[in-house]
Design an enzyme around this catalytic site. Structure first.
Site, short mmCIF file in Angstrom:
data_model
loop_
_atom_site.label_atom_id
_atom_site.label_comp_id
_atom_site.label_asym_id
_atom_site.label_seq_id
_atom_site.Cartn_x
_atom_site.Cartn_y
_atom_site.Cartn_z
N HIS A 215 0.89 -1.35 0.09
CA HIS A 215 -0.04 0.00 0.03
C HIS A 215 0.82 1.41 -0.11
O HIS A 215 0.53 2.19 -0.57
CB HIS A 215 -1.01 -0.02 1.26
CG HIS A 215 -0.32 0.07 2.37
ND1 HIS A 215 0.21 -0.90 2.94
CD2 HIS A 215 -0.29 1.23 3.42
CE1 HIS A 215 0.83 -0.60 4.26
NE2 HIS A 215 0.58 0.57 4.41
N ASP A 216 2.06 1.24 0.49
CA ASP A 216 2.65 2.41 0.83
C ASP A 216 4.01 2.27 -0.08
O ASP A 216 5.05 3.13 0.07
CB ASP A 216 3.09 2.64 2.27
CG ASP A 216 1.99 3.52 3.00
OD1 ASP A 216 1.29 4.35 2.36
OD2 ASP A 216 2.05 3.38 4.05
N LYS A 219 6.16 5.51 -1.07
CA LYS A 219 7.00 6.25 0.10
C LYS A 219 8.67 6.31 -0.23
O LYS A 219 9.48 6.72 0.24
CB LYS A 219 6.81 5.73 1.49
CG LYS A 219 5.50 6.19 2.01
CD LYS A 219 5.34 6.07 3.48
CE LYS A 219 3.91 6.49 3.91
NZ LYS A 219 3.67 6.20 5.29
N HIS A 278 -5.64 6.10 1.62
CA HIS A 278 -5.80 7.37 2.30
C HIS A 278 -7.17 8.04 1.93
O HIS A 278 -7.22 8.99 2.41
CB HIS A 278 -4.57 8.30 1.94
CG HIS A 278 -3.26 7.81 2.76
ND1 HIS A 278 -3.31 7.69 4.02
CD2 HIS A 278 -2.07 7.34 2.49
CE1 HIS A 278 -2.15 7.52 4.67
NE2 HIS A 278 -1.54 7.03 3.55
#
Length: 372
Positions: A215-216, A219, A278
């Site tokens: 999901h991230d 980053k 988000h």
């Protein structure tokens, strides 16, 4: 139904085709369980049944199932034409008998030296799997095996590619370790709990589990000065942090293109997890301000799982919240930030949550700011 069709629909169509052949009409159930070598775990993946689903999903370590271990080790199918079990047994034989099954054939799905899972064929007719029947079913067993291995190969390739990207970028901390193990299993728990009311298949649940840790991924493109900042981000820094969502989608799309993964199964689930986790239920999230059921279900699931683990984990800028405090926060934000159904599902079985926490404890390693 909040999901698109996939391999399970193809299995159901194939099952119908098989039962049209004379003598094969008594094949009442086909199921596939995948094998995950990372944790040596076996999980029901797809199934097709004549009538209601008779069995609960299989989930556990391969070592917990001696029968499957034997099939995996020898490569020989297990054929049992008179299923027997000790009275009151909770094992597979007892559960099959309880639902009227009298014959079974269990074989491994093995491709190019790797174990991908197991194929289960069941009949309510005693003595069904005769030599002619087994021979007639062999081409279909091979077809199912190729379909499953092909699909899982694409998934494993994507996960390996993302892992490599994380390693190359020195992205080594909770986001590649215990945090991802916990939050992905929280997501699996939520998906499995709401499955009956949302019409979710085991296939959907499996891909939520597989894709949640990504999901991230965006980053990796956020500067360390922002990603690893131990204090609160400034408004400008937070705007930069928010770009990890669109950058994550760019990374996923590039990997699908560069690694020839155009046939990646349920790529939409992956893109929704990365691109929408988000978003907020009341429309106050980012990047697109989606609200309610306009937010893909898989993203709503992952949002709850991710925030719960971020709250209950120690970070450089905060202590770990208790489960009770984190649960109270999720309940307070249900209908605002989070889907109420997903919140209720996660908090419905705190013993399962605690078991996940015990299995995947934090090992202090580096700095990471989760939940931003």
């Amino acid at each position: 139904m909040e999901q698109s069709g996939g391999l399970e629909e193809r299995l159901q169509s194939l099952h119908e085709e098989i039962r049209e052949w004379p003598g094969l009409e008594h094949l009442h159930r086909i199921a596939v369980a995948t094998y995950d070598p990372r944790g040596e775990r076996v999980r029901t993946f797809i199934h097709s049944n004549v009538g209601p689903r008779p069995l609960e999903p299989l989930s556990g370590r391969l070592c917990d199932y001696p029968l499957l271990q034997a099939v995996a080790g020898t490569g020989r199918p297990l054929i049992d034409n008179a299923i027997m079990s000790a009275p009151g047994s909770a094992g597979p034989g007892g559960r099959l008998l309880k639902h009227g099954f009298r014959s079974r054939c269990v074989s491994r799905i093995h491709w190019q030296g790797d174990l991908y899972g197991f194929l289960f064929l069941n009949s309510r007719k005693e003595g069904f799997f005769t030599e002619p029947i087994v021979s007639a079913l062999l081409p279909y067993r091979r077809i199912i095996g190729v379909l499953v291995a092909s699909e899982m190969t694409s998934t494993r390739a994507m996960l390996a590619a993302v892992h490599t990207a994380l390693e190359v970028s020195h992205y080594r901390d909770e986001e590649t370790g215990a945090h991802l193990n916990r939050m992905s299993r929280y997501a699996q728990l939520v998906a499995a709990t709401i499955a009956p009311t949302h019409g979710l298949s085991d296939e959907f649940i499996e891909y939520v589990l597989q894709y949640a840790p990504l999901h991230d991924v965006g980053k990796v493109a956020v500067p360390d000065s922002i990603l690893l900042k131990p204090g609160k981000l400034s408004p400008d820094e937070f705007e930069v942090m928010k770009t990890h969502v669109t950058k994550g989608l760019d990374i996923i799309n590039a990997m699908i293109h560069d690694h020839g993964l155009g046939a990646l199964p349920h790529a939409a689930i992956l893109r929704n997890v990365v691109g929408c986790h988000h978003e907020a239920f009341d429309g106050s999230g980012y990047p697109n301000g989606l609200s309610g059921v306009a937010i893909p279900l898989e993203a709503r699931i992952v949002a709850v799982a991710d925030v719960f683990d971020a709250l209950t984990s120690e970070r450089p800028y905060k202590g770990a919240w208790t489960n009770e405090a984190a649960a109270a926060f999720l309940r307070e934000q249900a209908g605002r930030k989070f889907d109420p159904d997903c919140v209720a599902a996660l908090l419905a079985d705190m013993s399962a949550v605690e078991a996940i926490q015990q299995q995947f404890r934090d090992i202090p390693s580096g700095l990471f700011v989760a939940g931003r």
